[in-house]
Design a protein around this motif. Structure first.
Motif, PDB file in Angstrom:
ATOM      1  N   ASP A   1      39.532 105.842  65.530  1.00  0.00           N
ATOM      2  CA  ASP A   1      38.191 105.257  65.526  1.00  0.00           C
ATOM      3  C   ASP A   1      38.315 103.778  65.852  1.00  0.00           C
ATOM      4  O   ASP A   1      38.826 103.000  65.037  1.00  0.00           O
ATOM      5  N   PRO A   2      37.864 103.339  67.028  1.00  0.00           N
ATOM      6  CA  PRO A   2      38.007 101.930  67.415  1.00  0.00           C
ATOM      7  C   PRO A   2      37.189 100.972  66.571  1.00  0.00           C
ATOM      8  O   PRO A   2      37.352  99.751  66.670  1.00  0.00           O
ATOM      9  N   LYS A   3      36.287 101.490  65.728  1.00  0.00           N
ATOM     10  CA  LYS A   3      35.469 100.617  64.875  1.00  0.00           C
ATOM     11  C   LYS A   3      36.172 100.235  63.575  1.00  0.00           C
ATOM     12  O   LYS A   3      35.617  99.499  62.764  1.00  0.00           O
ATOM     13  N   ILE A   4      37.383 100.748  63.357  1.00  0.00           N
ATOM     14  CA  ILE A   4      38.111 100.459  62.124  1.00  0.00           C
ATOM     15  C   ILE A   4      39.149  99.381  62.412  1.00  0.00           C
ATOM     16  O   ILE A   4      39.964  99.524  63.331  1.00  0.00           O
ATOM     17  N   ALA A   5      39.110  98.290  61.628  1.00  0.00           N
ATOM     18  CA  ALA A   5      40.039  97.175  61.816  1.00  0.00           C
ATOM     19  C   ALA A   5      40.856  96.975  60.548  1.00  0.00           C
ATOM     20  O   ALA A   5      40.402  97.260  59.434  1.00  0.00           O
ATOM     21  N   ILE A   6      42.065  96.481  60.728  1.00  0.00           N
ATOM     22  CA  ILE A   6      42.938  96.171  59.598  1.00  0.00           C
ATOM     23  C   ILE A   6      42.683  94.737  59.161  1.00  0.00           C
ATOM     24  O   ILE A   6      42.721  93.819  59.985  1.00  0.00           O
ATOM     25  N   ALA A   7      42.442  94.538  57.869  1.00  0.00           N
ATOM     26  CA  ALA A   7      42.242  93.187  57.325  1.00  0.00           C
ATOM     27  C   ALA A   7      43.446  92.789  56.495  1.00  0.00           C
ATOM     28  O   ALA A   7      44.045  93.626  55.800  1.00  0.00           O
ATOM     29  N   LEU A   8      43.806  91.531  56.571  1.00  0.00           N
ATOM     30  CA  LEU A   8      44.879  90.937  55.762  1.00  0.00           C
ATOM     31  C   LEU A   8      46.168  91.765  55.801  1.00  0.00           C
ATOM     32  O   LEU A   8      46.757  92.066  54.759  1.00  0.00           O
ATOM     33  N   PRO A   9      46.638  92.160  56.987  1.00  0.00           N
ATOM     34  CA  PRO A   9      47.884  92.907  57.029  1.00  0.00           C
ATOM     35  C   PRO A   9      49.071  92.008  56.700  1.00  0.00           C
ATOM     36  O   PRO A   9      49.067  90.813  57.009  1.00  0.00           O
TER      37      PRO A   9
END
Length: 805
Positions: A654-662
């Motif tokens: 799903d391109p709408k899902i982003a990783i935060a604070l990796p």
């Protein structure tokens, strides 16, 4: 005047060792103080950029009998207070939440929150473009306020930003205003967007939310003329009316507590910084007393010069002026060099403190001119006082006696000698106190850093995801997405283990109510609360948490099956004692849902490293989940490589899902230790500087005394005194003020221990080994400082010494 100034400069040039030592000593005091106080000025004194922030209070709920202190306020309590209160000019709330921004380049996660329509009005923040929210937009409108950073960075400074649409969590929101950039101290780093609908918890039904779950950060602006004491006195009536009207709520028996915003944002930091203030102030005092001693012994040896000048007609005022200029020049030079040192140190402070202070990524601390002026002024006063005192004492001496003293000078009057000993004793006392405090905090940090935290975090990477509520509205849909994410990321070559969970240790989590089902169940507002984790199968394996009894979750633990839980070993002992908990039932959540215990796992320090949880339990992600999940990967790859590979796998789902604070889990653990590490490092530096300054001060005082007693030592040696006799004489004289300082310093260290006891972990504030070791270290340094001039004294040729006499 200029003649006197030039003479003072010549005198300092003639004694480069004295000048360099005095300037470096004061420079250290000025530089360190200015750096630390500049940071404190920025954090505590500058204030928040709100209208009269001291009149805005943060309202908490507390239930101390359940170990719940200063937790968020529930929606029903907020609504009851808002509708019934008469003590606030404005009452508002924020539900902090992240958002996924899509449609503008790659999907990214943003920090922000859902707020009541009057939230920024209560804070006293006005948009630089557009407007604040309207009352009619609070419950239903999809509108947003963004910061200036968001406008400039993500929208290119679009002049038509007001009215523009952006997609947050897959839902179109209309921008109605642009706010000035918000302070990290209150909102956290990188807060960029706020929306309405504050009484929504993603993944919670309205019925569950209205049971009294605390999730709102509530603020109120006091009415004009209202004091904080009056406010506290008025709260119990609101609490009682809420308790009477809603006896079945989770928080019906809770009480309300308040803090002003300035007090709230700095409250957890104040004890640590109070300790640092005391430590760095000690360094400045030691530096000033050291220079005072150096000036005192220097001027005391120039009584013949003073007598000669006065015999030739110089006035006492002109003599005083010469010495005052000399001492002031030392202070001025130290002030200049100290300013340069502070200018170099101040930019380093945010880098050192970034692990635990609420600072923006590019935050810089400004050099505080008032603080710098104060520390320089203090050094000037030291120079002035220490220049006047010996010169005044020497100028009052008998001229004939002064002229008879010869070229070697004298050790000064009895009063001056006593004063020098007091200064040495004071340096030692301050140094012992500082060294003892540093030793306690260093020992505390070492014990904390070696504490078994219950999981293995080496080579562990974590990233936080926000799942779009519109596309994944319920538990089964989110579970299917979690399974797809885990499957896709596991397929990446080089990833050793992968798990998906609702959260991870030390990253903040939720508290859930629980009670035994096989005994009398207490009312909902009396049930215990504990950290709860929603995890997928294999989570405890990925994190290295031992399974002590029973089984792990598996693919059969689904939403339509028997509800099950894992509990911690400490929780099993707390709730069931010596009974076997496997197969027993807990009532969990505010609804009292029955869940069978299928396993017992090891204890994890999931909330704070300094506190062991009495109970912690885990539920299957398939039976309880929310639109916020955490992806964990164990891999030998570097964190940046893991991030790129994991994001690529997610984009395919799903391109709408982003990783935060990796990043690596080691960073979260380091952040949890950040305050203790900072205290250990800075206090260690300050203690080292204090030890060095005290040693130099003792050496300077003893060395000068030996020089002044050259003739006496020569006579003693000519009459048969042995080397050991001379060494004993010098050591006895040098160590007397040191012993006095050690006694006073140890007494002060015992008092200091009580003040920093709250900052210690498994370390007694009155540890006799640490305190005794501190005294031994300083005594050893003092003995070395005395032995060097004592050895020089033993090498004297009695004939040469007597000729000098």
């Amino acid at each position: 005047m200029m003649t006197d100034l030039r003479f003072a400069l010549r005198q300092l040039r003639k004694s480069p060792a004295f000048t360099l030592l005095a300037v470096i000593t004061l420079t250290l005091g000025i530089g360190l103080n200015t750096a630390i106080f500049s940071l404190i000025n920025d954090l505590f004194l500058r204030g928040l950029p709100f209208a009269e922030p001291e009149r805005v209070v943060h309202v908490f709920s507390s239930a101390k009998d359940r170990d719940l202190v200063d937790i968020p306020v529930s929606a029903p309590r907020f609504m009851h207070y808002r509708d019934g209160q008469t003590i606030f000019a404005g009452f508002a709330a924020e539900n902090g939440t992240p958002y996924t921004l899509s449609g503008i380049g790659d999907a990214v996660q943003l920090n922000g929150g859902r707020v009541t329509s009057n939230y920024f009005d209560v804070l006293g923040v006005h948009p630089i473009r557009g407007r604040n929210f309207l009352p009619q937009e609070e419950e239903t409108a999809d509108v947003a306020l963004v910061t200036e950073n968001f406008w400039q960075k993500r929208l290119g400074g679009d002049p038509n930003v007001v009215g523009r649409s952006i997609a947050l969590d897959g839902v179109a929101h209309t921008i109605v205003g642009v706010l000035p950039n918000m302070p990290a101290a209150w909102f956290g780093p990188n807060a960029e967007v706020w929306t309405t609908k504050p009484f929504v918890i993603l993944g919670f039904s309205k019925e569950r939310m209205m049971r009294g779950t605390g999730f709102l950060r509530v603020i109120g602006r006091m009415k004009p003329g209202m004091t904080i004491e009056q406010l506290r006195a008025a709260l119990p009536s609101l609490e009682q009316s809420y308790r009477t009207q809603f006896p079945d709520k989770i928080d019906s028996s809770a009480i309300s507590t308040i803090k002003t915003l300035p007090e709230d944002v700095s409250g957890n930091l104040r004890p640590a910084f109070a300790t640092l203030v005391g430590a760095v102030s000690f360094v400045l005092l030691i530096a000033c007393s050291n220079v005072a001693n150096l000036l005192l012994v220097r001027f005391s040896g120039r009584r013949r010069e003073i007598a000669l000048r006065m015999a030739l007609g110089a006035s006492r005022g002109s003599v005083l002026r010469l010495f005052i200029f000399e001492s002031l020049l030392v202070s001025v030079l130290a002030g200049i060099v100290g300013t340069i040192l502070a200018w170099q140190l101040v930019p380093l402070v945010p880098k050192i403190t970034a692990n635990f202070l609420p600072l923006e990524p590019n935050y810089t601390v400004g050099l505080s001119i008032p603080v710098l002026l104060f520390t320089v002024a203090l050094s000037l006063v030291t120079g002035l006082v220490m220049g006047v005192y010996p010169a005044w004492q020497s100028s009052r001496a008998d001229l004939v006696d002064g002229l008879k003293e010869g070229g070697r000078g004298t050790s000064g009057s009895v009063k001056q000698q006593r004063f020098r000993k007091i200064l040495v004793g004071a340096q030692v006392a301050l140094s012992v106190t500082l060294l003892a405090g540093a030793a306690l905090l260093i020992t505390s940090f070492l014990r904390l850093s070696r504490q078994d935290i219950g999981f293995k975090y080496d080579h562990l990477w974590v990233g936080f995801l926000t799942i779009p509520q519109a596309q994944y509205p319920d538990v089964p849909a989110r579970q299917r997405l979690a399974e797809n994410i885990e499957k896709a990321v596991k397929a990446v070559p080089g990833f050793e283990d992968v798990s998906v969970s609702g959260g991870v240790p030390l990253a903040g989590g939720s508290l859930v109510l629980y009670s035994r089902a096989d005994i009398e169940v207490p009312p909902v507002d009396k049930r215990a609360a504990a950290p709860e984790n929603d995890i997928g199968p294999g989570f405890i394996r990925t994190w290295g948490i031992p399974l002590l009894a029973g089984r792990d979750f598996d693919e059969h633990d689904l939403a339509d099956h028997q509800n099950v839980v894992l509990i911690s070993r400490a929780g099993a002992r707390k709730v069931f004692g010596d009974e076997n908990p496997i197969g027993k039932t807990l009532l969990v959540t505010s609804a009292g849902m029955p869940a069978e215990i299928v396993g017992v796992v090891g204890d994890v320090r999931s909330v704070r490293l300094t506190v062991a949880n009495g109970m912690e339990f885990y539920r299957p992600l398939a039976q309880e989940n929310f639109p916020f999940v955490t992806l964990t990967v164990r891999s030998q790859f570097k964190p940046d490589a893991v991030t790129r590979l994991a994001q690529s796998a997610l984009t395919g789902i799903d391109p709408k899902i982003a990783i935060a604070l990796p990043g690596p889990m080691e960073a979260l653990v380091a952040q949890a230790l950040g305050q203790e590490r900072l205290m250990m490092m800075l206090l260690g530096i300050f203690a080292g500087v204090a030890l060095l300054l005290a040693t130099v001060g003792i050496y300077g005082a003893v060395a000068y005394t030996v020089e002044q007693r050259t003739g006496e030592i020569g006579v003693r040696m000519a009459l048969g005194a042995q080397t050991k006799d001379v060494v004993r004489l010098v050591l006895a004289q040098g160590m007397k003020p040191v012993v006095f300082g050690l006694v006073v310093g140890l007494a002060a260290a015992l008092a200091l221990g009580r003040l920093i006891a709250s900052q210690l972990y498994q370390t007694s504030a009155h540890n006799p080994i640490l305190l005794g070791g501190t005294a031994v270290v300083l005594a050893f340094a003092a003995v070395l400082a005395c032995l060097l001039p004592a050895r020089r004294a033993t090498l004297l040729d009695p004939v040469v010494a007597l000729r000098a006499e």
